[in-house]
Design an enzyme around this catalytic site. Structure first.
Site, mmCIF file in Angstrom:
data_model
loop_
_atom_site.group_PDB
_atom_site.id
_atom_site.type_symbol
_atom_site.label_atom_id
_atom_site.label_comp_id
_atom_site.label_asym_id
_atom_site.label_seq_id
_atom_site.Cartn_x
_atom_site.Cartn_y
_atom_site.Cartn_z
ATOM 1 N N ASP A 166 -2.045 -3.426 7.019
ATOM 2 C CA ASP A 166 -0.724 -2.989 7.500
ATOM 3 C C ASP A 166 -0.626 -1.563 8.111
ATOM 4 O O ASP A 166 -1.776 -0.961 7.635
ATOM 5 C CB ASP A 166 0.233 -3.150 6.450
ATOM 6 N N HIS A 179 -1.412 12.202 0.392
ATOM 7 C CA HIS A 179 -0.923 10.867 0.506
ATOM 8 C C HIS A 179 -2.282 9.921 0.609
ATOM 9 O O HIS A 179 -2.408 8.832 0.038
ATOM 10 C CB HIS A 179 -0.018 10.743 1.491
ATOM 11 N N GLN A 200 7.902 0.845 11.653
ATOM 12 C CA GLN A 200 7.912 -0.030 10.488
ATOM 13 C C GLN A 200 7.147 -1.383 10.930
ATOM 14 O O GLN A 200 7.379 -1.821 12.460
ATOM 15 C CB GLN A 200 9.042 0.005 9.813
ATOM 16 N N HIS A 220 8.717 5.990 -2.372
ATOM 17 C CA HIS A 220 9.399 6.505 -1.248
ATOM 18 C C HIS A 220 10.286 7.516 -1.470
ATOM 19 O O HIS A 220 11.567 7.496 -1.021
ATOM 20 C CB HIS A 220 9.716 5.398 -0.141
#
Lengths: 738, 236
Positions: A270, A50, A316, A96
Site C-alpha cells: 500500500d 517514521h 489515501q 496517527h
C-alpha cells in the site's frame, strides 16, 4: 513545472526536509552529486524517523519476534501468525497521533484506512478493528472536540468499510493535552497459501498503480515555501492532513482480494506514509532490482503536479502492485469492475536504480540499495530514569471503600465507554461474539468455523513513567491476562510505542527501559512481537507525553462454546480471588483520583507467575469450571467486582479479610497477576484445591446475589446506582457546554 | 433439519454494500441452499421468490443515503418486479433505497443526535399479516440490532395516518414494558417510533434494524431468525 537540476539546494531547504548536515553529506557521497529537489524529498522521507526507525532500531532488536507459529515477523506490512487449519491472522497497530490532533475527524479516519491497507495488502480480509486512544485532561478546552472528532472519524471509516470495531481503550491525562494518541489496530484473516508480500521480483514485470487518484494532500514538504522549488509559487502551504474515503477503501479491499484469488500478482504494497516513494523503494530494495517509472501515467486529480508532488503525496486509498505483463488485461478488468483507477506506471529493471521520468525528462536517478542500507541508525544518549520509591500505605489516606469506589467507577478512565462504542458498528460481518464491555477482550469468530480470535489493547502509562521497566512488562502481561480471561491462548502481539523526543536522554532512557521490560515479559510468555510502529517526538512546548507503549494482542479460542465473560451469571456463585494481594497503591488510580498524587513505585510484575496463573485460568475456562472471569487491573479488586456487577445487574456480598491489611490497600491496590472468578458452590472446593496444588494464591472473598454490592455485611451500594455512576460521566461530559 | 429447496433468494450487491455477505450467510444457513448475488450493473433479475436489498453504504452514500442506488440499473428492474408483486426485503441501507425509489413512502433522515448508533434495540411487532412477520405474535417484543446514522423515519401526517390505518407499520421501537407511544424516546428520532413499514400490498418490507444479525445463539440471540424461517415456511 520543470525542475532545474543544476540549481544547488539551499541549506534551509535541507533543514526543512528534516535532514541533518551529516545526513546530507552522506547523501552526497552516495550519489556523487547534488540531488535535485525531487530526490531530496525522496531521501528525506526514506530517512525519516517514521520510515527508518533510526532512533529505536537498535533497541527494537531486543524484542523476541519468532515462535513456531509466527509466519511473518516485523519488516513486512504486518505480522502473520498461524492459527491452524490452513488459516493465518495478519495484524498490526499504527499511530496517527499528530494528524488527529490537527484535524481529529480526518486524522483518525485515515489512521484506520492506513492500517486496514497494511493488512489487506497481505491478502487478508480485515475482520476486526481496535483502537487505543489517549486524550488530554477533560477540563482542557480542546478535549471535548478532539474526542468528538476522533470517535466520529474512526466510526465513519470502519462502519462504511464494513469491518467491525470491537475493542480498545480510552484514557485521559493532562500530558496528552497538546498531543493526543490515536493508535489503530486491524486484524485480518488469510489462507496460508494466499499470503502476499511486497518483494518485487522479475525483470520486466509491470509496476501498476491502483486505487484513488493522486492529489497534493499530505505532502510533507508543504512546510516549505513553494517558491523555493516552483515557478508558479502562489500555491501557498497546503493542508498536510490527508482526507479519507472509506467507500473507495471498501472497493479497493474487494478488488484486491478478487485479484489476489488469481495467480497474477507478484507483489503488492500500500502507499502509506511517503506514498509512491516508500512503496516503490521498499518493494524493489527487498529484491535488489531496479525500477523505471513514468510519472505521466500516474492518475492525478490536480493539474500541474510536479514530480516532487507526485512522489511525496500521501493521498489515501492507493496501492502499488507488481504484475506479470500477460495478466494486465485481466487485472485491469477487475479494477474497472470496481470503478477504480488502474495504470501501468513502469516496469522492473536489473539496474538496481530508481529512474523516474516526467514530461519526457529524467527527474530522478538514484541507487536503491545504498540509499536503504545507508539509512541512519542512531545510538542515542540515554540516562537511567529515576524510579519512584515504594510508598508506605500507612501514609495514604483511607476513604470509606464504598465512597472511594463511587469516585473511581465514575472517573474518566474507568467510566463506561458506551458513548464511544455505540458509534462503532461492532456487529457487521456477523461474527462478533459478546457485546463491548462484557469481557476483558473483544472476540470475533473465524468465519465459518467454531474458532474465534480474542483481541485486546493495553498499556498503563502512569506505571511507565514511574518505573519504565515495570511499565513495559506490565503492558505485556496485562494483554496476556485479558486474553486468558476469556479463555484464549495468547499467541502474539503488535506494539505501538509512543514517546517524546528521543534526542533527550531522559526520554531515550524511557524507551530503552520499556523495550527491555517488554522483551523480558514477551520472552517468558512466548508472546512474540510480530509487527509494530514507533511514534516519537510526541511533545508540545517541550513537555513530553507519558511514555505509552501500547500492546495489541491476539489470542486463539479453539471452541466458541468455551469462552468466559466478566458478568456475574447467577445468584449464589462463590467469588474467588486468584493471585497474591500485597496492597500496592503506588501509581494507582486510588492515589490519583482520591489523594491527588501520581507518585510511588508501580506494582511489580512477575512474568513467570503470570504465565502459570494464566494457564490455570484458561484450563478452568476450558473445563467449564468457572462462570465468570475478570482480570484485576486499573482501580484494583473492588473496581473489578463492581464491573462484574454492573455488567450483570447482580450484586455481591464481599468479606474482606480482617486485620490482614489496611482496607484501601486490599480493595484498591493494583497488584498484578490477579483475577476474580466466580464458580458454582459445588465446584468451589475443586477450584480451590487445584489452585493450591499449582501453588497459586487463592481465597474465597464472597458470593454473588441480591441487587447490591455489600462489604462485610455493612456498607453497601445498589448495582443500579453503581451502573448510573459508571454510565453517565462520558455522555454528560460530551453534552455539557464547553 | 428441515431444508427447503423451494425458496429462491437474490441479494443485490452495490459497490459499498457491506451486509450482503452477512444476510446471504444467515439466509443460507436457515434455508440450506445458496442465494444468488446480483451485481448492481445487471439489468435483469434471476427468477426468485424474494429479493433482499442489504445494509451498507451503497455508492458511499454520497449525495444522500440510497439516492444513487435508487437510480442504478438493477433498481429499475427491482421497481418493475415490485410493481408486479415480488417479495422484497430492504434492511437498513436497503430500506433507505426503497424509500428513495418510491417503493415505500417517507424518508430516512439523520439521527436526531447526529451520531451513528449501534446497539441492540427492542421492537414491538405491530402486525403479523405478512410473510415476514408470520412467526411473531402481535405486540410481542423482539430484540434486533441497529447500526446507522440516517435511520430517523419521517413522513407527512397524511402518510403516517394512512400507514397506521392500513396496518402497515411493521415494527416500532419500544420499551421493555412494550410501550411505543409518543412518550417513548427512540434511538434515532423516528416519527411515531417507526422502525419498519410495508408497502400497500404487504409484500415489501423496509426496516432499519438488522434481522440477519441475530440468527444464532452464539451471536447473542435468534429473534431475527424467525423472520427468515417465516418466509421460508411460506414457500413450502
Amino acid at each position: 513545472m520543470i525542475i532545474n537540476k543544476s540549481s544547488p539546494i539551499a541549506l534551509d531547504v535541507i533543514k526543512a526536509h528534516g535532514l541533518t548536515t551529516e545526513e546530507y553529506q552522506r547523501l552526497l557521497s552516495i550519489i556523487g552529486r547534488e540531488p535535485n529537489i525531487t530526490e531530496l524529498g525522496i531521501f528525506s522521507v526514506m530517512w525519516s524517523e517514521h520510515c527508518s526507525y533510526k532512533s529505536s532500531k537498535k533497541w527494537l532488536k531486543l524484542l523476541p519476534t519468532t515462535a513456531p507459529w509466527v509466519i511473518c515477523g516485523p519488516g513486512e506490512n504486518a505480522g502473520i501468525i498461524d492459527i491452524g487449519d490452513g488459516q493465518a491472522v495478519v495484524f498490526k497497530m499504527e499511530s496517527h497521533n499528530h494528524p488527529s490532533f490537527i484535524e481529529p475527524y480526518q486524522g483518525a479516519a485515515t489512521g484506520v484506512g492506513g492500517i486496514l491497507r497494511d493488512v489487506f495488502t497481505m491478502g487478508a480480509r480485515p475482520i476486526a478493528n481496535l483502537n487505543a486512544l489517549r486524550f488530554g485532561d477533560p477540563s482542557h478546552p480542546k478535549t471535548r472536540n478532539l474526542i468528538s472528532g476522533v470517535i466520529a472519524g474512526i466510526g465513519d471509516y470502519g462502519n462504511c468499510v464494513g469491518v467491525p470495531t470491537i475493542g480498545g481503550e480510552t484514557n485521559f491525562h493532562a500530558s496528552y493535552n497538546g498531543n493526543i494518541l490515536v493508535n489503530a489496530m486491524t486484524v485480518g484473516l488469510v489462507q496460508t497459501d494466499r499470503i502476499f508480500y511486497s518483494v518485487a521480483t522479475g525483470v520486466g514485470n509491470l509496476v501498476v498503480y491502483v486505487g484513488s487518484k493522486t492529489g497534493r494532500d499530505g505532502i510533507h514538504g508543504a512546510t516549505m515555501a513553494s517558491t523555493e522549488f516552483s515557478e508558479d509559487s502562489d500555491e501557498e502551504k497546503r493542508p498536510t492532513v490527508q482526507v479519507g474515503d472509506p467507500f473507495t477503501e471498501k472497493l479497493l479491499i474487494e478488488a484486491c482480494l478478487e485479484i489476489m484469488s488469481t495467480d497474477s500478482i507478484i507483489a503488492i504494497q500500500d502507499m502509506g506514509a511517503a506514498g509512491l516513494t516508500s512503496s516503490s523503494f521498499e518493494m524493489v530494495s527487498k529484491s535488489g532490482l531496479g525500477i523505471e517509472m513514468n510519472l505521466d501515467s500516474v492518475p492525478t486529480r490536480e493539474i500541474n503536479m510536479t514530480s516532487y508532488d507526485i512522489m511525496l503525496s500521501e493521498s489515501q486509498e492507493r496501492m502499488l502492485m507488481i504484475l506479470k505483463p500477460n495478466n494486465e488485461e485481466m487485472a485491469r478488468a477487475i479494477f474497472e469492475k470496481w470503478e477504480l483507477d488502474f495504470a501501468v506506471i513502469g516496469h522492473l529493471t536489473d539496474s538496481g536504480r530508481m529512474v523516474i521520468k516526467h514530461h519526457g525528462k529524467t527527474v530522478s536517478d538514484l541507487p536503491i540499495d545504498p540509499l536503504i542500507n545507508a539509512s541512519p541508525e542512531y545510538d542515542r544518549q540515554f540516562v537511567a530514569v529515576k524510579k519512584r520509591q515504594m510508598i508506605n500505605i500507612k501514609n495514604v489516606s483511607i476513604h470509606p471503600p464504598i465512597e472511594a469506589l463511587k469516585t473511581l467507577i465514575s472517573c474518566p478512565d474507568l467510566s463506561s465507554k458506551r458513548w464511544i462504542y455505540e458509534q462503532y458498528d461492532y456487529r457487521v460481518m456477523n461474527d462478533t461474539i459478546g457485546l463491548p464491555g462484557t469481557a476483558d477482550a473483544g472476540i470475533v469468530r473465524v468465519h465459518g468455523t467454531n474458532k474465534a480470535l480474542a483481541l485486546t489493547t493495553d498499556c498503563t502509562p502512569r506505571y511507565c513513567v514511574t518505573d519504565p521497566r515495570e511499565g513495559g512488562r506490565q503492558a505485556v502481561v496485562e494483554a496476556y491476562r485479558n486474553l486468558s480471561s476469556v479463555g484464549a491462548l495468547p499467541l502474539a502481539i503488535t506494539d505501538n510505542l509512543n514517546f517524546g523526543n528521543p534526542e533527550k536522554p531522559e526520554i531515550m532512557g524511557q524507551i530503552v527501559e520499556i523495550i527491555k521490560g517488554m522483551s523480558e515479559a514477551c520472552n517468558v510468555l512466548d508472546f512474540p512481537v510480530v509487527s509494530g510502529n514507533v511514534s516519537l517526538y510526541n511533545e508540545t512546548n517541550g513537555e513530553a507525553i507519558l511514555p505509552t507503549p501500547v500492546i495489541g494482542a491476539v489470542g486463539l479460542i479453539y471452541d466458541i462454546k468455551k469462552i468466559s465473560s466478566l458478568s456475574f451469571k447467577k445468584d449464589g456463585d462463590i467469588i474467588i480471588l486468584l493471585g497474591d494481594t500485597k496492597g500496592c497503591l503506588g501509581s494507582s488510580l486510588y492515589l490519583r483520583e482520591l489523594c491527588d498524587s501520581e507518585d510511588g513505585a508501580p506494582p511489580q510484575v512477575d512474568p513467570n507467575l503470570e504465565k502459570l496463573t494464566g494457564c490455570f485460568v484458561r484450563k478452568l475456562i476450558f473445563e467449564n469450571n468457572v462462570t465468570a472471569v475478570h482480570d484485576i487491573s486499573d482501580g484494583g479488586l473492588l473496581v473489578a467486582i463492581a464491573e462484574m456487577s454492573i455488567a450483570s445487574g447482580i450484586g455481591a456480598i464481599i468479606n474482606a479479610p480482617q486485620n490482614e491489611m489496611l482496607s484501601h490497600a486490599w480493595y484498591f491496590g493494583e497488584d498484578q497477576c490477579r483475577y476474580v472468578l466466580t464458580v458454582s458452590p459445588d465446584l468451589a472446593s475443586i477450584v480451590l484445591s487445584t489452585a493450591k496444588f499449582n501453588k497459586i494464591s487463592v481465597q474465597v472473598i464472597g458470593k454473588t446475589g441480591g441487587d447490591s454490592l455489600i462489604l462485610n455485611g455493612e456498607e453497601g451500594i445498589s448495582v443500579t446506582e453503581l451502573k448510573q455512576l459508571n454510565d453517565y460521566w462520558l455522555p454528560d461530559f460530551m453534552e455539557s457546554a464547553s | 433439519m428441515q431444508k427447503d429447496k423451494s425458496l429462491k433468494v437474490a441479494v443485490i450487491v452495490f459497490p459499498g454494500s457491506n451486509c450482503d455477505r452477512d444476510v446471504a450467510t444467515a439466509i443460507e444457513f436457515i434455508i440450506g441452499h445458496p442465494v444468488i448475488m446480483v451485481w448492481h450493473r445487471d439489468t435483469e433479475l434471476p427468477s426468485v421468490d424474494l429479493i433482499v436489498i442489504p445494509g451498507g453504504f451503497s455508492y458511499g452514500d454520497y449525495l444522500r443515503c440510497g439516492a444513487i442506488a435508487a437510480n442504478s440499473p438493477i433498481m429499475r428492474a427491482v421497481k418493475t418486479k415490485a410493481d408486479s408483486g415480488m417479495f422484497i426485503l430492504g434492511i437498513c441501507n436497503g430500506f433507505q433505497i426503497l424509500t428513495e425509489i418510491g417503493i415505500l413512502p417517507g424518508a430516512l433522515i439523520r439521527n436526531v443526535n447526529r451520531r451513528f448508533v449501534c446497539k441492540d434495540v427492542l421492537l414491538r411487532v405491530e402486525t403479523t399479516n405478512s410473510i415476514f412477520a408470520r412467526k411473531y405474535t402481535i405486540g410481542c417484543l423482539v430484540c434486533l440490532p441497529i447500526a446507522h446514522s440516517e435511520g430517523n423515519y419521517f413522513a407527512d401526517k397524511a402518510t403516517l395516518d394512512r400507514l397506521d390505518d392500513d396496518d402497515r407499520v411493521a415494527f416500532r421501537y419500544a420499551t421493555t414494558e412494550g410501550k411505543a407511544d409518543m412518550s417513548v424516546v427512540n434511538p434515532n428520532g423516528s416519527v411515531r417510533n417507526i422502525a419498519g413499514i410495508y408497502n400497500d400490498t404487504r409484500r415489501v418490507l423496509g426496516l432499519m434494524p438488522h434481522p440477519e444479525r441475530l440468527t444464532e445463539i452464539a451471536l447473542g440471540g435468534i429473534d431475527g431468525k424467525l423472520m427468515f424461517k417465516g418466509i421460508m415456511e411460506a414457500f413450502l
